[in-house]
Scaffold this motif. Sequence first.
Motif, PDB file in Angstrom:
ATOM      1  N   PHE A  95       0.161  -7.688  -2.602  1.00 16.26           N
ATOM      2  CA  PHE A  95      -1.136  -7.062  -2.858  1.00 16.26           C
ATOM      3  C   PHE A  95      -2.030  -7.149  -1.620  1.00 16.26           C
ATOM      4  O   PHE A  95      -2.628  -6.154  -1.193  1.00 16.26           O
ATOM      5  CB  PHE A  95      -1.813  -7.736  -4.044  1.00 16.26           C
ATOM      6  CG  PHE A  95      -3.202  -7.254  -4.315  1.00 16.26           C
ATOM      7  CD1 PHE A  95      -3.426  -6.117  -5.064  1.00 16.26           C
ATOM      8  CD2 PHE A  95      -4.302  -7.937  -3.808  1.00 16.26           C
ATOM      9  CE1 PHE A  95      -4.721  -5.662  -5.300  1.00 16.26           C
ATOM     10  CE2 PHE A  95      -5.586  -7.491  -4.031  1.00 16.26           C
ATOM     11  CZ  PHE A  95      -5.798  -6.351  -4.787  1.00 16.26           C
ATOM     12  N   VAL A  96      -2.113  -8.345  -1.042  1.00 25.69           N
ATOM     13  CA  VAL A  96      -2.955  -8.544   0.140  1.00 25.69           C
ATOM     14  C   VAL A  96      -2.480  -7.662   1.291  1.00 25.69           C
ATOM     15  O   VAL A  96      -3.267  -6.963   1.939  1.00 25.69           O
ATOM     16  CB  VAL A  96      -2.959 -10.031   0.551  1.00 25.69           C
ATOM     17  CG1 VAL A  96      -3.652 -10.225   1.891  1.00 25.69           C
ATOM     18  CG2 VAL A  96      -3.630 -10.883  -0.526  1.00 25.69           C
ATOM     19  N   ALA A  97      -1.170  -7.668   1.549  1.00 27.81           N
ATOM     20  CA  ALA A  97      -0.630  -6.888   2.664  1.00 27.81           C
ATOM     21  C   ALA A  97      -0.821  -5.397   2.446  1.00 27.81           C
ATOM     22  O   ALA A  97      -1.176  -4.664   3.377  1.00 27.81           O
ATOM     23  CB  ALA A  97       0.849  -7.216   2.853  1.00 27.81           C
ATOM     24  N   ALA A  98      -0.577  -4.926   1.231  1.00 23.96           N
ATOM     25  CA  ALA A  98      -0.705  -3.497   0.954  1.00 23.96           C
ATOM     26  C   ALA A  98      -2.138  -3.024   1.153  1.00 23.96           C
ATOM     27  O   ALA A  98      -2.383  -1.934   1.699  1.00 23.96           O
ATOM     28  CB  ALA A  98      -0.231  -3.197  -0.470  1.00 23.96           C
ATOM     29  N   ARG A  99      -3.104  -3.835   0.716  1.00 24.35           N
ATOM     30  CA  ARG A  99      -4.502  -3.451   0.886  1.00 24.35           C
ATOM     31  C   ARG A  99      -4.917  -3.471   2.351  1.00 24.35           C
ATOM     32  O   ARG A  99      -5.636  -2.576   2.817  1.00 24.35           O
ATOM     33  CB  ARG A  99      -5.378  -4.396   0.062  1.00 24.35           C
ATOM     34  CG  ARG A  99      -5.295  -4.172  -1.429  1.00 24.35           C
ATOM     35  CD  ARG A  99      -6.068  -2.945  -1.886  1.00 24.35           C
ATOM     36  NE  ARG A  99      -7.482  -3.102  -1.648  1.00 24.35           N
ATOM     37  CZ  ARG A  99      -8.345  -3.615  -2.540  1.00 24.35           C
ATOM     38  NH1 ARG A  99      -7.904  -3.981  -3.741  1.00 24.35           N
ATOM     39  NH2 ARG A  99      -9.616  -3.721  -2.257  1.00 24.35           N
ATOM     40  N   LEU A 100      -4.494  -4.479   3.096  1.00 27.03           N
ATOM     41  CA  LEU A 100      -4.901  -4.584   4.494  1.00 27.03           C
ATOM     42  C   LEU A 100      -4.259  -3.507   5.359  1.00 27.03           C
ATOM     43  O   LEU A 100      -4.864  -3.020   6.314  1.00 27.03           O
ATOM     44  CB  LEU A 100      -4.562  -5.970   5.040  1.00 27.03           C
ATOM     45  CG  LEU A 100      -5.366  -7.139   4.464  1.00 27.03           C
ATOM     46  CD1 LEU A 100      -4.851  -8.453   5.034  1.00 27.03           C
ATOM     47  CD2 LEU A 100      -6.860  -6.991   4.743  1.00 27.03           C
ATOM     48  N   LEU A 101      -3.016  -3.143   5.040  1.00 31.95           N
ATOM     49  CA  LEU A 101      -2.259  -2.211   5.881  1.00 31.95           C
ATOM     50  C   LEU A 101      -2.206  -0.803   5.305  1.00 31.95           C
ATOM     51  O   LEU A 101      -1.604   0.084   5.923  1.00 31.95           O
ATOM     52  CB  LEU A 101      -0.831  -2.731   6.074  1.00 31.95           C
ATOM     53  CG  LEU A 101      -0.702  -4.099   6.746  1.00 31.95           C
ATOM     54  CD1 LEU A 101       0.750  -4.565   6.726  1.00 31.95           C
ATOM     55  CD2 LEU A 101      -1.231  -4.065   8.173  1.00 31.95           C
ATOM     56  N   ASP A 102      -2.775  -0.614   4.127  1.00 33.77           N
ATOM     57  CA  ASP A 102      -2.757   0.696   3.479  1.00 33.77           C
ATOM     58  C   ASP A 102      -1.329   1.187   3.271  1.00 33.77           C
ATOM     59  O   ASP A 102      -0.957   2.294   3.653  1.00 33.77           O
ATOM     60  CB  ASP A 102      -3.552   1.714   4.306  1.00 33.77           C
ATOM     61  CG  ASP A 102      -3.864   2.976   3.508  1.00 33.77           C
ATOM     62  OD1 ASP A 102      -3.872   2.894   2.267  1.00 33.77           O
ATOM     63  OD2 ASP A 102      -4.076   4.041   4.126  1.00 33.77           O
ATOM     64  N   LEU A 103      -0.526   0.329   2.634  1.00 31.47           N
ATOM     65  CA  LEU A 103       0.879   0.625   2.378  1.00 31.47           C
ATOM     66  C   LEU A 103       1.118   0.780   0.878  1.00 31.47           C
ATOM     67  O   LEU A 103       0.459   0.128   0.065  1.00 31.47           O
ATOM     68  CB  LEU A 103       1.777  -0.500   2.896  1.00 31.47           C
ATOM     69  CG  LEU A 103       2.022  -0.579   4.393  1.00 31.47           C
ATOM     70  CD1 LEU A 103       2.796  -1.841   4.729  1.00 31.47           C
ATOM     71  CD2 LEU A 103       2.775   0.646   4.880  1.00 31.47           C
ATOM     72  N   PRO A 104       2.093   1.600   0.481  1.00 29.58           N
ATOM     73  CA  PRO A 104       2.493   1.638  -0.930  1.00 29.58           C
ATOM     74  C   PRO A 104       3.191   0.342  -1.324  1.00 29.58           C
ATOM     75  O   PRO A 104       3.902  -0.265  -0.514  1.00 29.58           O
ATOM     76  CB  PRO A 104       3.440   2.838  -1.009  1.00 29.58           C
ATOM     77  CG  PRO A 104       3.937   3.026   0.374  1.00 29.58           C
ATOM     78  CD  PRO A 104       2.849   2.577   1.292  1.00 29.58           C
ATOM     79  N   ARG A 105       2.960  -0.071  -2.543  1.00 30.92           N
ATOM     80  CA  ARG A 105       3.470  -1.361  -3.029  1.00 30.92           C
ATOM     81  C   ARG A 105       3.984  -1.191  -4.447  1.00 30.92           C
ATOM     82  O   ARG A 105       3.395  -0.466  -5.259  1.00 30.92           O
ATOM     83  CB  ARG A 105       2.339  -2.384  -3.009  1.00 30.92           C
ATOM     84  CG  ARG A 105       2.612  -3.682  -3.758  1.00 30.92           C
ATOM     85  CD  ARG A 105       1.373  -4.568  -3.778  1.00 30.92           C
ATOM     86  NE  ARG A 105       0.320  -4.023  -4.617  1.00 30.92           N
ATOM     87  CZ  ARG A 105       0.174  -4.312  -5.918  1.00 30.92           C
ATOM     88  NH1 ARG A 105       1.041  -5.115  -6.523  1.00 30.92           N
ATOM     89  NH2 ARG A 105      -0.806  -3.790  -6.616  1.00 30.92           N
ATOM     90  N   GLY A 106       5.092  -1.866  -4.752  1.00 31.39           N
ATOM     91  CA  GLY A 106       5.631  -1.849  -6.098  1.00 31.39           C
ATOM     92  C   GLY A 106       5.993  -3.238  -6.561  1.00 31.39           C
ATOM     93  O   GLY A 106       5.999  -4.192  -5.788  1.00 31.39           O
ATOM     94  N   MET A 107       6.297  -3.349  -7.844  1.00 32.42           N
ATOM     95  CA  MET A 107       6.691  -4.640  -8.393  1.00 32.42           C
ATOM     96  C   MET A 107       7.621  -4.427  -9.579  1.00 32.42           C
ATOM     97  O   MET A 107       7.537  -3.426 -10.285  1.00 32.42           O
ATOM     98  CB  MET A 107       5.461  -5.452  -8.808  1.00 32.42           C
ATOM     99  CG  MET A 107       4.585  -4.795  -9.840  1.00 32.42           C
ATOM    100  SD  MET A 107       2.946  -5.580  -9.989  1.00 32.42           S
ATOM    101  CE  MET A 107       3.393  -7.280 -10.251  1.00 32.42           C
ATOM    102  N   THR A 108       8.548  -5.363  -9.741  1.00 35.38           N
ATOM    103  CA  THR A 108       9.427  -5.392 -10.907  1.00 35.38           C
ATOM    104  C   THR A 108       8.995  -6.568 -11.757  1.00 35.38           C
ATOM    105  O   THR A 108       8.857  -7.688 -11.235  1.00 35.38           O
ATOM    106  CB  THR A 108      10.896  -5.540 -10.487  1.00 35.38           C
ATOM    107  OG1 THR A 108      11.273  -4.420  -9.679  1.00 35.38           O
ATOM    108  CG2 THR A 108      11.800  -5.616 -11.703  1.00 35.38           C
TER     109      THR A 108
END
Length: 480
Positions: free
Chosen positions: A185-198
């Motif tokens: 979550f932190v990385a996706a917000r800082l880098l503006d990347l798509p993120r998923g979770m299982t």
Amino acid sequence: MRPRNGSESRTLLSIPGRHRLGRAARTFGHHFGHRLSRWRLRRARRSGPRVLTIAGWNFPVHSQTFVYQEMSSLAAAGFDLHMAYSGRGAGWELDDAFRGLDQAKVWLASAPAVARRELENWRRRDPDRLAEVIVDLASASGLEPDQVQNHCDFGRGLLFARLAEDLGAHYLHSYFFYEGSLACFVAARLLDLPRGMTCYADHQLDDYALKAVRLQLAEASLVVATSQRVRDELQALAPEIDAGRLLVKPNAVDGRRFSPVPRRPPSGSRPLRLLSVCRLEPKKGLPTLLEAVAQLPFPWRLRLVGGRDGGAPDHAAELQRQAEHLGIVQQVDFLGAQPTTGVYRELTEADVFVAPYAATTSGDKDGIPTSLMEAMATALPVVATREGSIAELVTHDHDGLLVPARDPRALAAALTLLQSDPDRRHRLAEAAAETIRRGFDVRVCEPLFHRRLHALLSGTGALDHYRQGEAIEEPADGKE
């Protein structure tokens, strides 16, 4: 499912270690290791979308077989997969089928001093975005912003973000709602990347300070639910989540490794061989199983495969005492945790597989258990409860027998029925293997995830944002 490490109460300001020299050496080692991980990632890029994953701080963890199956399938499908971890899991070696993950893993530093340095880097680099992430997590968790900022897992999230950046990741993926998903979550917000979770639907929303389940779900680009029931429960937890971002992909087994085997039916005085494979913890319903077998009117032998692995520490001893109290201790074999080869051997030698799982008072329950699918894949007749998502796998009297949870009399009756009816055992076993082959084999299930992920990356422009082969400059000293 989460290995507990007591990190919830630690902050970046509490450096562990008894002696100053030891602290200094540890900090230096983490600074060096962090730089080395970054250097390796900048040179590790291969063809295919670059994916950085994390399940938790430790690797491997015995109960996360389905996690490693999903990761390995991503790599086999052509994704350039990397997996972050901080500590080596104890007491279990990685299964041979997942050895490739040893080559994909990248070490994630955990020393507070390294995280503090990364925090200062983000304050210089993008203070507004950093503040926004902290405020949103504080609002979702009920903590103060300073508590979020100083939390050790938030610090490791910043370090994870740096690894994702150095890799030039196109996509981040995590598992469950604990520290790994926080880092993503932190990385996706800082880098503006798509993120998923299982994930499973979470029955405990307050057992981890920075869990933020609703925020995690609402902002994830893709949520992989392990069953239809889990999908419905996740949507109930976060009604605002776009249903199009929810994908039902059951956990699956590799039918090439767990294939139907011929079985010699019980004859003469040979006891019926019963098998259960699970962690020794309350939601597995093993006390009910012991009560049930104690009622059986025919010769039997029960083999229990599984260790504690994060479960209740005294549960194994309680089961031993129960077996002694019931007078069946000589007929029950506690085999402990076994590698896949050992589990497969037990499956081939068993007559009936028993899954007596039951939800706990806190609401913890199983999804679609991997061990149950493995048993069915080998054409082993199964008796299971209707708990969790098991009814999405087993259809009563078609490919197994279903009984109510915590009902030893019903469980004993089902086992007696199978013992007395070899034709039924054979019919259920053949149907079970076919159920796995058609709907719960990795060759059927994992491509669902791969296709959705390709579509996501194409639609978000992530592959254009981090162009294939794009170089990331080494920051000058003091400019991290």
